[in-house]
Design an enzyme around this catalytic site. Structure first.
Site, PDB file in Angstrom:
ATOM      1  N   LYS A 240     -14.427  38.029 -67.216  1.00  0.00           N
ATOM      2  CA  LYS A 240     -13.979  39.010 -66.203  1.00  0.00           C
ATOM      3  C   LYS A 240     -14.799  40.107 -66.043  1.00  0.00           C
ATOM      4  O   LYS A 240     -15.318  40.581 -67.121  1.00  0.00           O
ATOM      5  CB  LYS A 240     -12.364  38.652 -65.992  1.00  0.00           C
ATOM      6  CG  LYS A 240     -11.850  37.691 -65.555  1.00  0.00           C
ATOM      7  CD  LYS A 240     -10.548  37.563 -65.161  1.00  0.00           C
ATOM      8  CE  LYS A 240     -10.234  36.174 -64.461  1.00  0.00           C
ATOM      9  NZ  LYS A 240      -8.658  36.034 -64.401  1.00  0.00           N
TER      10      LYS A 240
ATOM     11  N   ARG B  49      -7.048  30.821 -70.519  1.00  0.00           N
ATOM     12  CA  ARG B  49      -7.815  29.999 -69.548  1.00  0.00           C
ATOM     13  C   ARG B  49      -9.065  30.698 -69.817  1.00  0.00           C
ATOM     14  O   ARG B  49      -9.581  31.676 -69.424  1.00  0.00           O
ATOM     15  CB  ARG B  49      -7.299  30.382 -68.101  1.00  0.00           C
ATOM     16  CG  ARG B  49      -7.936  29.445 -66.947  1.00  0.00           C
ATOM     17  CD  ARG B  49      -7.412  29.884 -65.733  1.00  0.00           C
ATOM     18  NE  ARG B  49      -8.241  29.377 -64.683  1.00  0.00           N
ATOM     19  CZ  ARG B  49      -9.317  29.621 -64.043  1.00  0.00           C
ATOM     20  NH1 ARG B  49      -9.791  30.719 -64.635  1.00  0.00           N
ATOM     21  NH2 ARG B  49      -9.719  29.070 -63.108  1.00  0.00           N
TER      22      ARG B  49
HETATM   23  N1  HH2 Z   1      -8.784  33.598 -62.492  1.00  0.00           N
HETATM   24  C1  HH2 Z   1      -9.484  32.706 -61.700  1.00  0.00           C
HETATM   25  C2  HH2 Z   1      -9.008  31.684 -61.211  1.00  0.00           C
HETATM   26  N2  HH2 Z   1      -8.023  31.014 -61.334  1.00  0.00           N
HETATM   27  N3  HH2 Z   1      -5.561  30.993 -62.316  1.00  0.00           N
HETATM   28  C3  HH2 Z   1      -4.937  31.537 -63.240  1.00  0.00           C
HETATM   29  N4  HH2 Z   1      -3.558  31.010 -63.368  1.00  0.00           N
HETATM   30  N5  HH2 Z   1      -5.073  32.659 -63.959  1.00  0.00           N
HETATM   31  C4  HH2 Z   1      -6.479  33.229 -63.737  1.00  0.00           C
HETATM   32  O1  HH2 Z   1      -6.849  34.620 -64.605  1.00  0.00           O
HETATM   33  C5  HH2 Z   1      -7.350  32.784 -62.695  1.00  0.00           C
HETATM   34  C6  HH2 Z   1      -6.970  31.481 -62.204  1.00  0.00           C
HETATM   35  C7  HH2 Z   1     -10.867  33.471 -61.664  1.00  0.00           C
HETATM   36  O2  HH2 Z   1     -11.773  32.881 -62.499  1.00  0.00           O
HETATM   37  P1  HH2 Z   1     -12.793  31.737 -62.249  1.00  0.00           P
HETATM   38  O3  HH2 Z   1     -12.193  30.448 -61.830  1.00  0.00           O
HETATM   39  O4  HH2 Z   1     -13.901  31.581 -63.268  1.00  0.00           O
HETATM   40  O5  HH2 Z   1     -13.573  32.158 -61.149  1.00  0.00           O
HETATM   41  P2  HH2 Z   1     -13.761  31.975 -59.523  1.00  0.00           P
HETATM   42  O6  HH2 Z   1     -12.148  32.279 -59.020  1.00  0.00           O
HETATM   43  O7  HH2 Z   1     -14.662  32.652 -58.819  1.00  0.00           O
HETATM   44  O8  HH2 Z   1     -13.784  30.546 -59.475  1.00  0.00           O
END
Ligand code: HH2
Length: 280
Positions: free
Chosen positions: A224, A259
Site C-alpha cells: 500500500k 491479506r
Molecule cells: N484492500 C484492498 C482491497 N480489498 N479488502 C479488505 N478486507 N482489506 C483491505 O485492506 C483491502 C481489501 C486494496 O488492495 P488491492 O486489492 O491490492 O487493490 P485494488 O483495490 O486497487 O484492487
C-alpha cells in the site's frame, strides 16, 4: 485450507495466523492492475499462490484504489465467476469474494466461494449482511471513511482508532442482527481507506485495542501507498520488504489474517513468527 477447516479455525482459541492471497481480476488495481485481468493469467496466478501456501484466496473484480471506476454487478460476475469456478475445480482452498454487492456475492457463492469480503461492511448493500447470516458464511467487515473515489482527498479523525472501533462495533452488531455468528465476523481496520500516513500508523500501533473487541482481525497492508511513503519505494510491486515488515508488526500486535500479494515471502515470515510465538 478448505472452508470447513477455516470454519474450525474461526472457532478455535489458539491458532496460527493465516495468509490470504489477493487475486485482482481488474485492469486497474493499484499494484497489479491488468496483470491478472485475463482469465488464464488469473487462474494461473491463483494456482501459484496456492502452491506457495496461501491459506485463503480473495477474488475481486473491482479496484478500490482512489479514483477507480465503479464496476457493475454483471461485469464483476463476468470477471470473477469463471475464475472461481476454475479454482474450485482443482482445489478446495477457501475462497473469499471481494465485493460490496450482494448479487455478485451470491453468484460467487453459487460457483464455490466460501467467504464474503465487504469493504463497505454492508453499508453499500445491506443484503450482504443478510446473505452472510442466512447462508452461515464468514464475512469480513472493513472500515472506510468516505467512498473509494474521494476517500483520500482529506481524511479527518479526532481519534482514528476510537472511531474505527466504534464503526466496526456498530457494523458487527448489524451483522449479528442479520444472523451471523460472532465467530464468523471478521473485522478489518481498512488500512489506506480514507486514512493518511499518520492515521495508518496510529491504527497499526493500536491494533491491540482493535483486537480487544474480541473478533477475528484481518489486516491488509500489502504494497500500500503508506509503505511507499515510508520507504520511498515508488513501484507497488517493489514494496515487498516494507510490506513484510508491516505484516509482521500486525501479526505481533493481534492480526489473525494478512491479506497479501506476495504469498511466498509472507508465508516464510509467518512460519518464523509462529515458531517464535508458538502459535501453530
Ligand atoms: N484492500 C484492498 C482491497 N480489498 N479488502 C479488505 N478486507 N482489506 C483491505 O485492506 C483491502 C481489501 C486494496 O488492495 P488491492 O486489492 O491490492 O487493490 P485494488 O483495490 O486497487 O484492487
Amino acid at each position: 485450507m478448505n472452508a470447513r477447516d477455516f470454519d474450525a479455525w474461526l472457532h478455535a482459541t489458539s491458532r496460527a495466523p493465516l495468509v490470504m492471497g489477493i487475486l485482482n481480476i481488474t485492469p486497474d488495481s493499484f499494484s497489479d492492475g491488468g496483470q491478472f485481468a485475463g482469465r488464464v493469467a488469473a487462474i494461473a496466478h491463483a494456482r501459484e499462490m496456492i502452491a506457495s501456501g496461501a491459506d485463503l484466496i480473495d477474488v475481486g473484480g473491482e479496484s478500490t484504489r482512489p479514483g477507480a471506476q465503479r464496476v457493475t454487478a454483471p461485469e464483476q460476475i463476468d470477471r470473477i465467476a469463471p475464475v472461481i469456478e476454475a479454482i474450485r475445480r482443482d482445489s478446495d482452498v477457501a475462497i473469499s469474494v471481494d465485493t460490496t454487492l450482494s448479487p455478485v456475492a451470491e453468484a460467487a457463492l453459487e460457483v464455490g466461494a466460501d467467504i464474503l469480503n465487504d469493504i463497505s461492511a454492508g453499508r453499500e448493500d445491506p443484503a450482504m449482511l443478510a446473505l452472510a447470516g442466512h447462508r452461515g458464511k464468514p464475512i469480513i467487515l472493513m472500515h472506510m471513511q468516505g467512498e473509494p473515489g474521494t476517500m483520500q482527498a482529506n481524511p479527518q479523525y479526532t481519534d482514528v482508532t476510537a472511531e474505527v472501533m466504534d464503526h466496526l462495533e456498530e457494523r458487527a452488531a448489524a451483522a449479528l442482527v442479520a444472523g451471523s455468528l460472532r465467530e464468523r465476523i471478521i473485522l478489518d481496520p481498512g488500512i489506506g481507506f480514507g486514512k493518511d500516513l499518520e492515521h495508518n500508523l496510529q491504527l497499526l500501533r493500536e491494533l491491540p485495542r482493535l483486537k480487544a473487541l474480541g473478533f477475528t482481525l484481518l489486516v491488509g497492508v500489502s504494497r500500500k501507498r503508506f509503505i511507499g511513503a515510508i520507504t520511498g519505494v515508488e513501484k507497488p510491486s517493489d514494496r515487498v520488504v516494507g510490506s513484510i515488515a508491516a505484516g509482521e508488526w500486525a501479526i505481533l500486535n493481534g492480526a489473525d489474517i494478512l491479506r497479501v500479494h506476495d504469498v511466498h515471502q509472507t508465508k516464510e515470515m509467518v512460519s518464523v513468527i509462529s515458531a517464535l510465538t508458538q502459535r501453530t
